[in-house]
Enzyme design. Structure first.
Site, mmCIF file in Angstrom:
data_model
loop_
_atom_site.group_PDB
_atom_site.id
_atom_site.type_symbol
_atom_site.label_atom_id
_atom_site.label_comp_id
_atom_site.label_asym_id
_atom_site.label_seq_id
_atom_site.Cartn_x
_atom_site.Cartn_y
_atom_site.Cartn_z
ATOM 1 N N HIS A 220 2.459 5.569 -10.143
ATOM 2 C CA HIS A 220 1.825 4.379 -9.446
ATOM 3 C C HIS A 220 1.374 3.879 -8.865
ATOM 4 O O HIS A 220 0.195 5.056 -8.570
ATOM 5 C CB HIS A 220 3.544 4.147 -8.559
ATOM 6 C CG HIS A 220 3.279 2.576 -7.982
ATOM 7 N ND1 HIS A 220 3.500 2.564 -6.887
ATOM 8 C CD2 HIS A 220 3.620 1.730 -8.706
ATOM 9 C CE1 HIS A 220 3.406 1.637 -6.392
ATOM 10 N NE2 HIS A 220 4.007 0.685 -7.692
ATOM 11 N N SER A 221 0.978 2.920 -9.376
ATOM 12 C CA SER A 221 -0.627 2.481 -8.097
ATOM 13 C C SER A 221 -1.689 3.690 -8.835
ATOM 14 O O SER A 221 -1.647 3.807 -10.051
ATOM 15 C CB SER A 221 -0.647 1.864 -6.823
ATOM 16 O OG SER A 221 -1.311 1.127 -6.983
ATOM 17 N N ALA A 222 -2.808 3.410 -7.457
ATOM 18 C CA ALA A 222 -3.492 4.713 -7.644
ATOM 19 C C ALA A 222 -3.164 5.843 -8.045
ATOM 20 O O ALA A 222 -4.005 6.590 -8.422
ATOM 21 C CB ALA A 222 -4.205 4.228 -6.561
ATOM 22 N N GLY A 247 -3.491 1.402 -10.790
ATOM 23 C CA GLY A 247 -4.170 0.633 -9.987
ATOM 24 C C GLY A 247 -5.903 1.093 -10.346
ATOM 25 O O GLY A 247 -6.820 1.195 -9.307
#
Length: 388
Positions: A220-222, A247
Site C-alpha cells: 500500500h502507498s509507499a 505511492g
C-alpha cells in the site's frame, strides 16, 4: 448516605459498562467485545540485518532486521503461494489486521481463503530496527490535518474534485471521532533516511522471499516502493505485485491537499520509482543519466506526470513480475496514478490498472482496505491473484 453510595457505585459501574460495550475504536480492547478475526496460528521472526559496532556503547548492536509475523489459518493452507503484506510504514504492519471499527482486516480475509500470510514492519518502523538512529532521526508519520484532508474526510474541504464522492470511511473522519483518533494513534514515526530504508528493505525482503518461496506481494502507498525494489532484486521469487494506490509516483510526490495544482508537489525518487539505484538498461552512471520531460496539463483532478525522454531506458527485472495497481474513485490517487501506469509502460512493464469505479465500487479513499466496503475490494484482489 448508604443509598447515595449505592447510587454512586451504580453510576460508576454503568459508565464502565457503557465504555466497555461500545466496541468502537480503542474501546474494543475490552474483554466484553468480540473479535471478528479468523482463527489462526501465529509465529514471529526477525529476518536479515547485521551487527553494527557502536563506539558509544563499546559493543555491537543488531541493526536493519525485518520483523515478520507468520499467520497460518487454523483450517490449513490450501493456496500454493503465500501473501506478504507491506504497509507504507505509517501505520506499521498491524494495519492489515482488524480494521479501526473492528471488522476483520485483510489478513483475516485472505487467511479465510486458505493463504499463508506474512505481515512486515518495514525496517526502521514499529518492531523492526531503527538503523543508525543517532545519525538519521525519525520523521513524523502524519499530522491530523494531512490525515483528515487526504485520507479520512477529504470531502469536507474538497482538495481535488473527486473528493466529493468519498463516502466509505467509517466514522466522521475528523479529530475527536473514536475511529479517527485510533487511526492517528497508529501513525508512528519512521526514519528520515530513505536510502538506508530502501537498502535494508531490499536485502532483508529478498532474504525472506528466499526462505518462504514465490509469493504475492500486497503493498500500500509507499509500500509499493519496497515491492518495486524486491522486483528488481529478486523477481523470480515474486508471483505478482498487487499495489494498493502505489505511492512511488515517478520522480515526484503528490499530495491531494489543494485545488491549486502546483501546491503539494515535491521532487522525489531520483531513479524514477525509487530513491536508490535500480537495474535500468542501458545502465546508468548516476540518476542524472535519466533525462525527463513533463507530460500533460496539470489540473486539480488530473495531474501532470514526469516521464523519461525517448528512447526510454528499460527495467527488465521489474518487467518480469505481473503488476496491478488498484485505485479508489474518491482518492487523491485517482488524480495521478496514471503517472506510474504510463511510466511502467514506458520502461517495458505490462501493468494492469483497476479503477474501482469501473467495477461499480464507489466512494473509496486512499486507505480503502480499512473502509466500510473493504471486503468487497479484497474480493477484487483475490480474483486478480487467482487469475495469475
Amino acid at each position: 448516605m448508604r443509598w447515595l453510595t449505592t447510587i454512586s457505585l451504580g453510576f460508576g459501574a454503568l459508565a464502565r459498562l457503557a465504555h466497555a460495550t461500545s466496541c468502537t475504536g480503542v474501546s474494543a480492547v475490552s474483554p466484553n467485545c468480540t473479535s471478528k478475526e479468523v482463527a489462526y496460528k501465529r509465529d514471529y521472526f526477525y529476518i536479515g540485518g547485521e551487527y553494527v559496532y557502536s563506539e558509544s556503547l563499546s559493543g555491537s548492536i543488531f541493526s536493519d532486521q525485518l520483523y515478520v509475523e507468520k499467520l497460518t489459518p487454523q483450517t490449513g493452507v490450501n493456496q500454493t503461494n503465500p501473501i506478504v503484506f507491506i504497509s507504507a510504514g505509517v501505520p506499521s504492519g498491524a494495519v492489515w489486521l482488524n480494521t479501526l471499527d473492528n471488522r476483520r482486516g485483510w489478513a483475516s480475509y485472505f487467511l479465510d481463503h486458505g493463504y499463508q500470510v506474512y505481515i512486515l514492519d518495514i525496517t526502521s518502523v514499529g518492531r523492526s530496527s531503527q538503523p543508525q538512529f543517532s545519525i538519521y532521526p525519525l520523521k513524523i508519520g502524519s499530522t491530523d490535518n494531512i490525515t483528515r484532508n487526504c485520507y479520512t474526510s477529504p470531502e469536507t474541504i474538497m482538495p481535488y474534485p473527486q473528493a466529493i464522492n468519498h463516502t466509505q470511511w467509517p466514522g466522521t473522519g475528523i479529530r475527536g471521532d473514536a475511529i479517527f483518533d485510533s487511526f492517528m494513534a497508529s501513525m508512528i514515526p519512521l526514519t528520515s533516511n530513505a536510502t538506508s530504508l530502501e537498502l535494508s528493505m531490499r536485502k532483508a525482503g529478498c532474504q525472506l522471499l528466499e526462505m518462504i518461496g514465490s509469493s504475492f506481494l500486497i503493498s500500500h502507498s509507499a509500500g509499493s516502493t519496497y515491492a518495486t525494489l524486491l522486483s528488481d532484486q529478486c523477481p523470480n521469487l515474486i508471483k505478482a505485485n498487487v499495489n494498493i494506490e502505489p505511492g512511488n509516483t515517478p520522480f515526484q510526490s503528490l499530495v491531494g491537499n489543494s485545488t491549486v495544482p502546483a501546491v503539494g508537489r515535491t521532487s522525489a525518487r531520483p531513479y524514477g520509482l525509487t530513491t536508490t539505484e535500480i537495474g535500468y538498461v542501458p545502465a546508468l552512471n548516476s540518476s542524472a543519466d535519466l533525462e525527463t520531460v513533463w507530460v500533460g496539463d496539470d489540473l486539480a483532478g488530473n495531474r501532470s506526470c514526469v516521464m523519461q525522454t525517448e528512447p526510454a531506458r528499460q527495467l527488465p527485472n521489474i518487467a518480469k513480475v505481473p503488476y496491478v495497481a488498484i485505485t479508489g474513485a474518491a482518492s487523491p490517487h485517482i488524480t495521478y496514478d496514471h503517472c506510474i501506469i504510463n511510466y511502467l509502460k514506458q520502461v517495458g512493464v505490462d501493468p494492469e490498472w483497476i479503477k474501482l469505479e469501473d467495477r461499480g465500487i464507489l466512494g473509496n479513499g486512499h486507505f480503502m482496505y480499512l473502509e466500510k466496503n473493504s471486503d468487497e475490494i479484497a474480493a477484487v484482489v483475490l480474483e486478480w491473484m487467482q487469475s495469475r
